[in-house]
Design a protein around this motif. Structure first.
Motif, PDB file in Angstrom:
ATOM      1  N   ASP A  29       0.833  -1.197   0.000  1.00 27.63           N
ATOM      2  CA  ASP A  29       0.000   0.000   0.000  1.00 27.63           C
ATOM      3  C   ASP A  29       0.868   1.246   0.000  1.00 27.63           C
ATOM      4  OD1 ASP A  29      -2.327  -1.455   0.033  1.00 27.63           O
ATOM      5  OD2 ASP A  29      -2.437  -1.498   2.228  1.00 27.63           O
ATOM      6  N   ARG A  30       0.382   2.261  -0.695  1.00 29.98           N
ATOM      7  CA  ARG A  30       1.047   3.562  -0.670  1.00 29.98           C
ATOM      8  C   ARG A  30       0.249   4.492   0.227  1.00 29.98           C
ATOM      9  NH1 ARG A  30       1.101   2.945  -6.414  1.00 29.98           N
ATOM     10  NH2 ARG A  30      -0.492   4.575  -6.517  1.00 29.98           N
ATOM     11  N   GLY A  31       0.969   5.237   1.069  1.00 26.69           N
ATOM     12  CA  GLY A  31       0.251   6.114   1.983  1.00 26.69           C
ATOM     13  C   GLY A  31       1.013   7.383   2.264  1.00 26.69           C
ATOM     14  N   SER A  71      -2.693  13.424   6.783  1.00 24.85           N
ATOM     15  CA  SER A  71      -3.094  12.203   6.091  1.00 24.85           C
ATOM     16  C   SER A  71      -3.876  11.281   7.005  1.00 24.85           C
ATOM     17  CB  SER A  71      -1.854  11.480   5.552  1.00 24.85           C
ATOM     18  OG  SER A  71      -2.210  10.287   4.902  1.00 24.85           O
ATOM     19  N   ARG A  75      -7.715   9.970   6.511  1.00 23.19           N
ATOM     20  CA  ARG A  75      -8.074   8.552   6.552  1.00 23.19           C
ATOM     21  C   ARG A  75      -9.130   8.285   7.625  1.00 23.19           C
ATOM     22  NH1 ARG A  75      -2.578   4.900   5.989  1.00 23.19           N
ATOM     23  NH2 ARG A  75      -1.759   5.856   4.089  1.00 23.19           N
ATOM     24  N   SER A 113      -6.802   0.165   5.119  1.00 15.96           N
ATOM     25  CA  SER A 113      -6.680  -0.651   3.919  1.00 15.96           C
ATOM     26  C   SER A 113      -7.710  -1.772   3.902  1.00 15.96           C
ATOM     27  CB  SER A 113      -5.264  -1.234   3.831  1.00 15.96           C
ATOM     28  OG  SER A 113      -5.146  -2.061   2.688  1.00 15.96           O
ATOM     29  N   GLU A 136      -6.191  -0.303  -6.842  1.00 19.07           N
ATOM     30  CA  GLU A 136      -5.722   0.960  -6.267  1.00 19.07           C
ATOM     31  C   GLU A 136      -4.808   0.686  -5.059  1.00 19.07           C
ATOM     32  OE1 GLU A 136      -4.578   4.273  -5.980  1.00 19.07           O
ATOM     33  OE2 GLU A 136      -6.335   4.325  -7.327  1.00 19.07           O
ATOM     34  N   ASP A 138      -2.951   3.224  -3.509  1.00 16.88           N
ATOM     35  CA  ASP A 138      -2.988   4.360  -2.600  1.00 16.88           C
ATOM     36  C   ASP A 138      -4.187   4.210  -1.667  1.00 16.88           C
ATOM     37  OD1 ASP A 138      -4.007   7.284  -1.937  1.00 16.88           O
ATOM     38  OD2 ASP A 138      -1.844   7.406  -2.339  1.00 16.88           O
ATOM     39  N   GLU A 140      -5.595   6.134   0.609  1.00 23.08           N
ATOM     40  CA  GLU A 140      -6.553   7.241   0.680  1.00 23.08           C
ATOM     41  C   GLU A 140      -7.464   7.254  -0.540  1.00 23.08           C
ATOM     42  OE1 GLU A 140      -6.227  12.065   0.772  1.00 23.08           O
ATOM     43  OE2 GLU A 140      -4.897  10.922   2.109  1.00 23.08           O
ATOM     44  N   ALA A 141      -6.861   7.018  -1.727  1.00 32.40           N
ATOM     45  CA  ALA A 141      -7.673   6.964  -2.946  1.00 32.40           C
ATOM     46  C   ALA A 141      -8.625   5.772  -2.916  1.00 32.40           C
ATOM     47  CB  ALA A 141      -6.760   6.880  -4.173  1.00 32.40           C
ATOM     48  N   ARG A 142      -8.170   4.659  -2.337  1.00 31.47           N
ATOM     49  CA  ARG A 142      -9.019   3.475  -2.242  1.00 31.47           C
ATOM     50  C   ARG A 142     -10.196   3.731  -1.300  1.00 31.47           C
ATOM     51  NH1 ARG A 142      -6.182  -1.286   0.296  1.00 31.47           N
ATOM     52  NH2 ARG A 142      -4.516  -0.509  -1.060  1.00 31.47           N
TER      53      ARG A 142
END
Length: 295
Positions: A29-31, A71, A75, A113, A136, A138, A140-142
């Motif tokens: 995951d990207r965060g 961030s 979330r 996530s 996805e 990312d 946050e985008a997910r």
């Protein structure tokens, strides 16, 4: 039920038989930026002659900390809104409760996530939309995509609930009107103001047969059909069929005869006066009359 734990991407197929085996790559995951990245920045600044007290390193740490906090707040806001939306769906759609229970049993609310993955999984959207959430990386985008899907599901549940209420209200009104009509009909019947529909039909059929000499076999059939009519509901299809059959049976001229007229010249004259053309048909009628005169 299968519950996915990690995301992987297929790099190559190792073999097809006896079972499909593939080589995969784990996807992370990207965060938001972590404090470990900040420590690397501080080390770079020290190596370049920066001062930990007055140089750029403290500024970088504060900036990273603020970014991390922002961030995390975003979330958390997405997480709370997702949970709130699911609760609203459950209120509108009781069938969603089972999925919700599975959702609560399997998902760690502190893990954005997993929350995003399971939140999308309990919706009824098509596979293409679910695939977008799956791909996805990312977080946050997910979370944002999952929330959008849940909002659509909430709107669908609202429309479904509205349609259900309208159908129930219409059914309730129809039942109420039917009961009131039946009560009114019964009251009028008790007061002698109105006869039952079946009684009126049977009386009409009997009136037709009053002056007719109905053969015994025909009378037996008519009586059977009348008993059958009395046992049927007025709204049934068989009721209409039986009523039409009785209507035809009672309208026939039982026992009523007329003297036959076999005058061919008169028949030809009447046919020519009343009907234009149709010579073949006229000829066939005249042949029928001619044969009848021989009997």
């Amino acid at each position: 039920l299968l519950y996915g734990k990690r995301r992987v991407q297929i790099e190559s197929i190792v073999e097809h038989d006896p079972a499909l085996r593939v080589k995969v790559k784990l996807l992370k995951d990207r965060g938001a930026p972590s404090m470990s990245d900040d420590k690397e920045d501080i080390a770079d600044d020290k190596g370049a002659g920066g001062s930990e007290l007055g140089g750029p390193a403290p500024f970088r740490r504060r900036r990273a900390r603020r970014a991390l906090e922002e961030s995390n707040n975003v979330r958390k806001a997405y997480t709370l809104e997702i949970v709130s939306t699911i609760k609203d769906i459950v209120k509108l759609n009781p069938l969603f409760k089972e999925q919700m229970q599975m959702f609560l049993d399997r998902v760690d609310m502190n893990n954005p996530s997993s929350l995003a993955d399971m939140g999308a999984a309990v919706t009824t959207v098509d596979g293409e939309a679910l695939q977008e959430v799956l791909e996805e990386l990312d977080v946050e985008a997910r979370l944002r995509k999952t929330l959008e899907l849940l909002k659509k599901e909430l709107e669908l549940s609202r429309v479904q609930s509205k349609i259900s209420k309208q159908a129930e209200e219409k059914l309730s009104n129809d039942q109420r009107n039917y009961i009131l009509r039946q009560q009114l009909k019964q009251i009028k019947k008790e007061l002698g103001m109105e006869k039952d529909d079946k009684e009126m039909l049977l009386a009409k059929f009997e009136e037709r047969l009053a002056d007719k000499a109905v053969p015994e076999e025909a009378r037996k059939v008519i009586d059977e059909e009348k008993l059958k009519l009395q046992s049927l509901e007025n709204t049934s299809a068989e009721f209409n069929t039986t009523r039409n059959y009785l209507d035809w049976l009672t309208i026939l001229p039982w026992g009523i005869y007329k003297e036959e007229n076999f005058d061919l010249a008169r028949a030809k004259e009447v046919l020519n006066e009343e009907h234009y053309g149709m010579e073949d048909i006229k000829e066939r009628i005249q042949e029928f009359i001619a044969v009848g005169s021989l009997c």
